[in-house]
Every structure is written in structure tokens, then in C-alpha cells.
Design a protein around this motif. Sequence first.
Motif, PDB file in Angstrom:
ATOM      1  N   LEU A 150       0.813  -1.215   0.000  1.00  0.00           N
ATOM      2  CA  LEU A 150       0.000   0.000   0.000  1.00  0.00           C
ATOM      3  C   LEU A 150       0.852   1.273   0.000  1.00  0.00           C
ATOM      4  CD1 LEU A 150      -2.765  -0.979   2.587  1.00  0.00           C
ATOM      5  CD2 LEU A 150      -3.171  -0.420   0.181  1.00  0.00           C
ATOM      6  N   PHE A 151       1.864   1.309   0.878  1.00  0.00           N
ATOM      7  CA  PHE A 151       2.593   2.561   1.117  1.00  0.00           C
ATOM      8  C   PHE A 151       3.951   2.636   0.423  1.00  0.00           C
ATOM      9  CE2 PHE A 151      -0.345   1.989   4.630  1.00  0.00           C
ATOM     10  CZ  PHE A 151      -0.937   3.233   4.704  1.00  0.00           C
ATOM     11  N   GLY A 152       4.471   1.475  -0.012  1.00  0.00           N
ATOM     12  CA  GLY A 152       5.798   1.479  -0.613  1.00  0.00           C
ATOM     13  C   GLY A 152       6.880   1.600   0.448  1.00  0.00           C
ATOM     14  N   TYR A 153       8.139   1.615   0.021  1.00  0.00           N
ATOM     15  CA  TYR A 153       9.230   1.701   0.981  1.00  0.00           C
ATOM     16  C   TYR A 153      10.484   2.272   0.315  1.00  0.00           C
ATOM     17  CZ  TYR A 153      10.120  -2.860  -1.233  1.00  0.00           C
ATOM     18  OH  TYR A 153      10.307  -3.863  -2.132  1.00  0.00           O
ATOM     19  N   LYS A 154      11.381   2.774   1.173  1.00  0.00           N
ATOM     20  CA  LYS A 154      12.659   3.291   0.720  1.00  0.00           C
ATOM     21  C   LYS A 154      13.707   2.175   0.783  1.00  0.00           C
ATOM     22  CE  LYS A 154      11.613   7.602  -0.087  1.00  0.00           C
ATOM     23  NZ  LYS A 154      11.754   8.190  -1.439  1.00  0.00           N
ATOM     24  N   LYS A 155      14.735   2.329  -0.002  1.00  0.00           N
ATOM     25  CA  LYS A 155      15.824   1.357  -0.002  1.00  0.00           C
ATOM     26  C   LYS A 155      16.436   1.271   1.403  1.00  0.00           C
ATOM     27  CE  LYS A 155      20.237   0.351  -2.301  1.00  0.00           C
ATOM     28  NZ  LYS A 155      21.202   0.804  -3.328  1.00  0.00           N
ATOM     29  N   GLY A 156      16.588   0.038   1.900  1.00  0.00           N
ATOM     30  CA  GLY A 156      17.173  -0.179   3.222  1.00  0.00           C
ATOM     31  C   GLY A 156      16.210  -0.003   4.372  1.00  0.00           C
ATOM     32  N   ALA A 157      14.915   0.184   4.077  1.00  0.00           N
ATOM     33  CA  ALA A 157      13.931   0.399   5.154  1.00  0.00           C
ATOM     34  C   ALA A 157      13.790  -0.824   6.049  1.00  0.00           C
ATOM     35  CB  ALA A 157      12.583   0.769   4.555  1.00  0.00           C
ATOM     36  N   PHE A 158      14.021  -1.998   5.502  1.00  0.00           N
ATOM     37  CA  PHE A 158      13.967  -3.244   6.277  1.00  0.00           C
ATOM     38  C   PHE A 158      14.793  -4.285   5.528  1.00  0.00           C
ATOM     39  CE2 PHE A 158      10.157  -2.767   3.652  1.00  0.00           C
ATOM     40  CZ  PHE A 158      10.238  -3.876   2.826  1.00  0.00           C
ATOM     41  N   THR A 159      15.031  -5.391   6.164  1.00  0.00           N
ATOM     42  CA  THR A 159      15.808  -6.465   5.550  1.00  0.00           C
ATOM     43  C   THR A 159      15.121  -6.932   4.268  1.00  0.00           C
ATOM     44  OG1 THR A 159      16.554  -7.194   7.726  1.00  0.00           O
ATOM     45  CG2 THR A 159      16.819  -8.763   5.887  1.00  0.00           C
ATOM     46  N   GLY A 160      15.843  -6.907   3.179  1.00  0.00           N
ATOM     47  CA  GLY A 160      15.267  -7.314   1.895  1.00  0.00           C
ATOM     48  C   GLY A 160      14.835  -6.159   1.033  1.00  0.00           C
ATOM     49  N   ALA A 161      14.814  -4.951   1.612  1.00  0.00           N
ATOM     50  CA  ALA A 161      14.435  -3.761   0.819  1.00  0.00           C
ATOM     51  C   ALA A 161      15.665  -3.273   0.063  1.00  0.00           C
ATOM     52  CB  ALA A 161      13.875  -2.678   1.734  1.00  0.00           C
ATOM     53  N   LEU A 162      15.998  -3.955  -1.009  1.00  0.00           N
ATOM     54  CA  LEU A 162      17.224  -3.666  -1.755  1.00  0.00           C
ATOM     55  C   LEU A 162      17.074  -2.461  -2.671  1.00  0.00           C
ATOM     56  CD1 LEU A 162      18.205  -7.348  -2.675  1.00  0.00           C
ATOM     57  CD2 LEU A 162      18.945  -5.981  -0.704  1.00  0.00           C
ATOM     58  N   ASP A 163      15.821  -2.146  -3.039  1.00  0.00           N
ATOM     59  CA  ASP A 163      15.559  -0.994  -3.898  1.00  0.00           C
ATOM     60  C   ASP A 163      14.348  -0.240  -3.379  1.00  0.00           C
ATOM     61  OD1 ASP A 163      17.492  -1.311  -6.190  1.00  0.00           O
ATOM     62  OD2 ASP A 163      16.497  -3.265  -6.290  1.00  0.00           O
ATOM     63  N   GLU A 164      14.192   0.977  -3.845  1.00  0.00           N
ATOM     64  CA  GLU A 164      13.005   1.755  -3.505  1.00  0.00           C
ATOM     65  C   GLU A 164      11.809   1.213  -4.280  1.00  0.00           C
ATOM     66  OE1 GLU A 164      11.433   6.244  -4.399  1.00  0.00           O
ATOM     67  OE2 GLU A 164      13.478   6.030  -3.631  1.00  0.00           O
ATOM     68  N   LYS A 165      10.643   1.174  -3.622  1.00  0.00           N
ATOM     69  CA  LYS A 165       9.426   0.711  -4.296  1.00  0.00           C
ATOM     70  C   LYS A 165       8.267   1.641  -3.970  1.00  0.00           C
ATOM     71  CE  LYS A 165       6.053  -3.030  -4.600  1.00  0.00           C
ATOM     72  NZ  LYS A 165       5.630  -4.365  -4.130  1.00  0.00           N
ATOM     73  N   LYS A 166       7.575   2.103  -5.009  1.00  0.00           N
ATOM     74  CA  LYS A 166       6.385   2.924  -4.798  1.00  0.00           C
ATOM     75  C   LYS A 166       5.205   2.037  -4.404  1.00  0.00           C
ATOM     76  CE  LYS A 166       7.441   6.854  -7.812  1.00  0.00           C
ATOM     77  NZ  LYS A 166       6.956   7.681  -8.939  1.00  0.00           N
ATOM     78  N   GLY A 167       4.416   2.511  -3.445  1.00  0.00           N
ATOM     79  CA  GLY A 167       3.226   1.776  -3.041  1.00  0.00           C
ATOM     80  C   GLY A 167       2.077   2.017  -4.004  1.00  0.00           C
ATOM     81  N   ILE A 168       1.056   1.151  -3.922  1.00  0.00           N
ATOM     82  CA  ILE A 168      -0.060   1.233  -4.869  1.00  0.00           C
ATOM     83  C   ILE A 168      -0.887   2.499  -4.644  1.00  0.00           C
ATOM     84  CG2 ILE A 168      -1.786  -0.058  -3.521  1.00  0.00           C
ATOM     85  CD1 ILE A 168      -2.405  -1.540  -6.231  1.00  0.00           C
ATOM     86  N   ILE A 169      -0.858   3.061  -3.431  1.00  0.00           N
ATOM     87  CA  ILE A 169      -1.578   4.322  -3.200  1.00  0.00           C
ATOM     88  C   ILE A 169      -0.912   5.441  -3.996  1.00  0.00           C
ATOM     89  CG2 ILE A 169      -2.289   6.043  -1.495  1.00  0.00           C
ATOM     90  CD1 ILE A 169      -2.403   3.837   0.591  1.00  0.00           C
ATOM     91  N   GLU A 170       0.407   5.529  -3.927  1.00  0.00           N
ATOM     92  CA  GLU A 170       1.138   6.561  -4.678  1.00  0.00           C
ATOM     93  C   GLU A 170       0.980   6.355  -6.184  1.00  0.00           C
ATOM     94  OE1 GLU A 170       5.660   8.437  -5.139  1.00  0.00           O
ATOM     95  OE2 GLU A 170       5.255   6.894  -3.623  1.00  0.00           O
ATOM     96  N   LEU A 171       0.977   5.088  -6.619  1.00  0.00           N
ATOM     97  CA  LEU A 171       0.830   4.786  -8.049  1.00  0.00           C
ATOM     98  C   LEU A 171      -0.567   5.152  -8.562  1.00  0.00           C
ATOM     99  CD1 LEU A 171       2.653   1.317  -8.181  1.00  0.00           C
ATOM    100  CD2 LEU A 171       3.481   3.473  -9.156  1.00  0.00           C
ATOM    101  N   SER A 172      -1.508   5.350  -7.635  1.00  0.00           N
ATOM    102  CA  SER A 172      -2.886   5.697  -8.020  1.00  0.00           C
ATOM    103  C   SER A 172      -3.139   7.197  -8.025  1.00  0.00           C
ATOM    104  CB  SER A 172      -3.876   5.004  -7.067  1.00  0.00           C
ATOM    105  OG  SER A 172      -3.675   3.609  -7.055  1.00  0.00           O
ATOM    106  N   ASN A 173      -2.090   7.986  -7.852  1.00  0.00           N
ATOM    107  CA  ASN A 173      -2.245   9.449  -7.812  1.00  0.00           C
ATOM    108  C   ASN A 173      -2.947   9.965  -9.070  1.00  0.00           C
ATOM    109  OD1 ASN A 173      -1.912  11.980  -6.629  1.00  0.00           O
ATOM    110  ND2 ASN A 173       0.012  12.359  -7.721  1.00  0.00           N
TER     111      ASN A 173
END
Length: 452
Positions: free
Chosen positions: A212-235
Amino acid sequence: MNKLYRLLIIDDETSICTSLSFALEDKYHIYTAHNEADALSIIKNTHIDIVILDLRLGGVSGIDVLKKIRELSLDTVVIIMTAYGSIESSVKAMKSGAFYYITKPINIEELNLLLMKVEEYINLNTKIRYLSNNINGNSKYNIIGNSKKIKQVFDLIDRVKDVDINLLITGESGTGKELVARAVHFHGNRKNGPFNVINCSAIPNNLLESELFGYKKGAFTGALDEKKGIIELSNKGTLFLDEIGDMDMNLQTKLLRVIQEKEIRPIGATRNIKLDVRFVSATNKDLKVEIKENRFREDLFYRLNVITIKLPPLRERKEDISKLVEYFIKDINVKFDRDVKGISSGALKALENYKFKGNVRELRNIIERAIALSEDEYIKEEDLSEEIFIKENIFVDNTKFIPIYVGDSMKEAERKIIKYTLHKFDGNRKKTAEILGIGERTLRYKIKEYKL
């Protein structure tokens, strides 16, 4: 099972008709005609898919016959045969509506290749017509039906599609909630923006937040890249939250904040992102009950539920069943490359009397199964599953009917007889045993054996 196309050979030479019939009879329903009158009579009375027509039919021009065929049937594909092979005559035939031409003496391999192209052309045209009917036929917003209750849904869509407020769509599973959400978006003022769907019950809660919200690179274990959440993609567009009633309470709190403040903060981010998103939610649960049971936030409910569109179950709009069946037959014919023309009155009546627990989705599955099993041009009662005829699903008096089909084993026949007789007498074992002429102990054993 592939459709056998109807092919008409028109040639004044009997030997040509005979030899081509022999070469093609395994792949096509063959018709032959030796003159114009017989050929046109066949086309008037029978739907012919393909015609192989001689360019010179006795003293008659094949081009003139071709034009008359086109007047009678625009869908019929015509191949011209010519013994002369002149470019001029072939071009003239193509301009008059011929699909292609082939020269005599006929090379069967060449003809078979040409016919394969004709079949591909026919299949493509069938799909195009189907899609066109789907868009312009007996439907609105791609939702089939003209019952009073479905018209009320159409009226609500008309009124809210251009108003930028959040919607809640309620209804049982299989009633078409996503279709309504798509109708609101693609016919409304946000149609040029994105439309995204997320099923809140299909994604584990620990993953749903990042979806839903997406995440920044390094936000948690396994977050190797930045990812936009589906809410942001629905702008600037619409986000459809399916099965919102299954969302975790913690996520409900975060979603409420997004709706109130019109901004999100991806996991691991330090800044909020301003957004313009229309939220359309759907549930098959009673959210007021969920609120009382402390499983759904009341404040989120009122944020999402500015306008409610309630979809009726199929059992409350039975007058739409015939149109839905017609639509599904056309759709599934294309999928399975079949040519089922319709449904018998008895089978349709059985469907109209059935209490659909899975609604429109279940009806489609029933028709798909029937078409897969049917060997006839029409779906009949025996093509439907036996559950449709069980007493509790039937509103008409059919208590003397037990669906036993050719191929059922003796054990299966016995199981059905016991099962339906028990239904007839409301589970009264003594009465059932008496009617069937067996002892109560034997009946108890059979009930246990057949897990009734």
C-alpha cells in the motif's frame, strides 16, 4: 472440440465437386451446387461459412454469383477458382469481395493452406463481433441486466461517477463489485488517470503495508531498492480496495490518516508525499457488525462510506439470468472454439429456480462446465450439475424428479435415490426406509456409507 465449418463448392463440373468433396469431407460439412439457383438456395436456407466458387459457372459469370452471395451473407468467405489464372480476372474477383483465388487444376495442399488462413480470418472476425456486441449489446458499463435492481445500480453509477467522493460497494461474493468500481473510474472524470486494484484479503498483513505505502531502499531487511506503493501509483486516479473488511486494524489506522490528510509516508521515508486519490472500497461483510465486534474502525467506515452502492444477489434479479446466460454462451464459445447456440427452456427454468450462492460468478462457471460437457448445439438439463436440481434449491414442484444420467453407476444411482427421498421427507428416516422398501438399519448403514 473444434467447430466443423460449412463449406459450399459451386462448379458446373460434377467431377470437380466430387473430387473436392472427397478431399475436404473430413474437415468440413460439405455442400455442393452445380448452378447459380441451387447455390443461392443453399445459402438462403443454411449458414455457409466458406464458398469455393468457379469463375465461370456454365454461361453465368462467377463474379455476378459472388455479388449475390455477398448480398445474402456478408460473413461468408468466398474463394474463387479459375482455370485461366489471369491477373485481371483475379483482381476483379477480389474487388467484388472474394477472399482470395486459386487456379485450376487445384493443388490440394495449396487449397488446405488457403483454407487454414480462411479459418483464422473467420475466428478473428468472430472475436471482433463478440467484443463489439459486448460493448454495444444488452449491457451498460459492461454489466449485463435490465432488472429493476440492476437499473438502480446503473442510476447510482451515473450520479456518482463524476463526483470526487469515496465509495463503498457492498454485496455478496460474485455479484460484480469490481465491475462497478471500474465503471465509476473509466466513465468518470478520473478516466485518464490510473486505476489500481488491491485485494486486502489476498495479501498477508505483514506484506500489505509495503504494497500500500511502498518503501525506501534499506527500510527493512530485503528492501534492496526503492518501491512505490499502490496508493502513490494511483495518484490522480482511483484505488479499488477489495475486501476492505479483512484489513488489519493497524493498517486501517494508517489508511484513515492517508484519507484525512491526503498524503502518505512510505516505509523508511522521512517526508510525506501529497496525493490526490479516489478510494473505492468493496466488501461482502456487514461493516456495521464488524464495528460492533471491534474488527473495523468506525471513523474509517464513515470516511469510506460517503456513498454506498449495494449490489443485489443474483437470486433477487432472476429476470437477468437469461441475458447473462446468452452473454456467457457467446463468451465461452470464443474461449473454447465452440458453436453452442443457446439453452433449452427446461435448463433455463432450472437455472432461474436455483438459489445461486456464488451469484454471477457461479452462473458463469455452470455455463462453462455445461458447454465443455455438451455435445449438442443447445445446453440441456442433463448438462447441468445435479446440485441445481436438489429440492432446497427448487421453488417449483419437482419432488418426483431425480437426476440419474446415462453412465451413472448403480451405487451412484442408489446414493441419489436415498439422498433425494430423504429430502422429500425432510430427513425422516422411518418414512424414507418405508418408501424405499428397506429396513431402518439398512438405511442408517447406507447414509453412513454415502456420507449423507
